[in-house]
Design a protein around this motif. Structure first.
Motif, PDB file in Angstrom:
ATOM      1  N   GLN A   1       0.697  -1.195  -0.100  1.00  0.00           N
ATOM      2  CA  GLN A   1      -0.091  -0.126  -0.035  1.00  0.00           C
ATOM      3  C   GLN A   1       0.831   1.432  -0.274  1.00  0.00           C
ATOM      4  O   GLN A   1       0.391   1.986  -0.575  1.00  0.00           O
ATOM      5  N   ALA A   2       1.962   1.318   0.836  1.00  0.00           N
ATOM      6  CA  ALA A   2       2.975   2.363   0.638  1.00  0.00           C
ATOM      7  C   ALA A   2       3.757   2.609  -0.169  1.00  0.00           C
ATOM      8  O   ALA A   2       4.630   3.525  -0.636  1.00  0.00           O
ATOM      9  N   HIS A   3       3.776   1.867  -1.372  1.00  0.00           N
ATOM     10  CA  HIS A   3       4.797   1.553  -2.504  1.00  0.00           C
ATOM     11  C   HIS A   3       5.932   1.687  -1.978  1.00  0.00           C
ATOM     12  O   HIS A   3       6.656   1.852  -2.839  1.00  0.00           O
ATOM     13  N   LYS A   4       6.168   1.212  -0.540  1.00  0.00           N
ATOM     14  CA  LYS A   4       7.637   0.187  -0.408  1.00  0.00           C
ATOM     15  C   LYS A   4       8.046  -1.268  -0.218  1.00  0.00           C
ATOM     16  O   LYS A   4       7.978  -1.945   0.851  1.00  0.00           O
ATOM     17  N   PRO A   5       8.199  -1.763  -1.069  1.00  0.00           N
ATOM     18  CA  PRO A   5       8.271  -3.049  -1.406  1.00  0.00           C
ATOM     19  C   PRO A   5       9.800  -3.912  -0.370  1.00  0.00           C
ATOM     20  O   PRO A   5       9.480  -5.095  -0.158  1.00  0.00           O
ATOM     21  N   HIS A   6      10.351  -2.831  -0.336  1.00  0.00           N
ATOM     22  CA  HIS A   6      11.600  -2.624   0.858  1.00  0.00           C
ATOM     23  C   HIS A   6      11.442  -2.963   1.776  1.00  0.00           C
ATOM     24  O   HIS A   6      11.979  -3.690   3.050  1.00  0.00           O
ATOM     25  N   ALA A   7      10.604  -2.950   2.735  1.00  0.00           N
ATOM     26  CA  ALA A   7       9.962  -2.590   3.790  1.00  0.00           C
ATOM     27  C   ALA A   7       9.594  -4.653   4.602  1.00  0.00           C
ATOM     28  O   ALA A   7       9.880  -4.881   5.505  1.00  0.00           O
ATOM     29  N   PHE A   8       9.268  -4.716   3.105  1.00  0.00           N
ATOM     30  CA  PHE A   8       9.207  -6.231   3.253  1.00  0.00           C
ATOM     31  C   PHE A   8      10.424  -6.982   3.750  1.00  0.00           C
ATOM     32  O   PHE A   8      10.598  -7.210   2.440  1.00  0.00           O
ATOM     33  N   ALA A   9      10.813  -8.213   4.454  1.00  0.00           N
ATOM     34  CA  ALA A   9      11.294  -8.622   3.993  1.00  0.00           C
ATOM     35  C   ALA A   9      11.500  -9.887   4.532  1.00  0.00           C
ATOM     36  O   ALA A   9      10.331 -10.455   5.979  1.00  0.00           O
TER      37      ALA A   9
END
Length: 71
Positions: free
Chosen positions: A41-49
């Motif tokens: 939703q935040a367009h921050k895929p790097h936040a997920f790991a």
């Protein structure tokens, strides 16, 4: 009208994830799902790991909630 002695939610502060006894354990399934959703939703895929700890997942979730103005 009072629902008991703990009616002021703001006084019930959340413990810092760095202080959690189980903070080094792998993130829970619920955290994984929520973190993935928020990162998309935040367009921050790097936040997920994959493979991060409960404490790290909690911190990332809070950051993303703030970024999305969900707090």
């Amino acid at each position: 009208m009072s629902n008991g002695p703990k009616t002021d939610i703001s006084s019930n502060r959340q413990k810092d994830p760095d202080d959690w006894i189980s903070g080094d354990e792998p993130m829970t399934g619920a955290q994984r799902s929520y973190l993935k959703t928020l990162s998309e939703q935040a367009h921050k895929p790097h936040a997920f790991a994959e493979g991060i700890s409960k404490a790290e997942a909690s911190k990332r979730i809070e950051e993303l909630k703030q970024a999305l103005d969900l707090d």
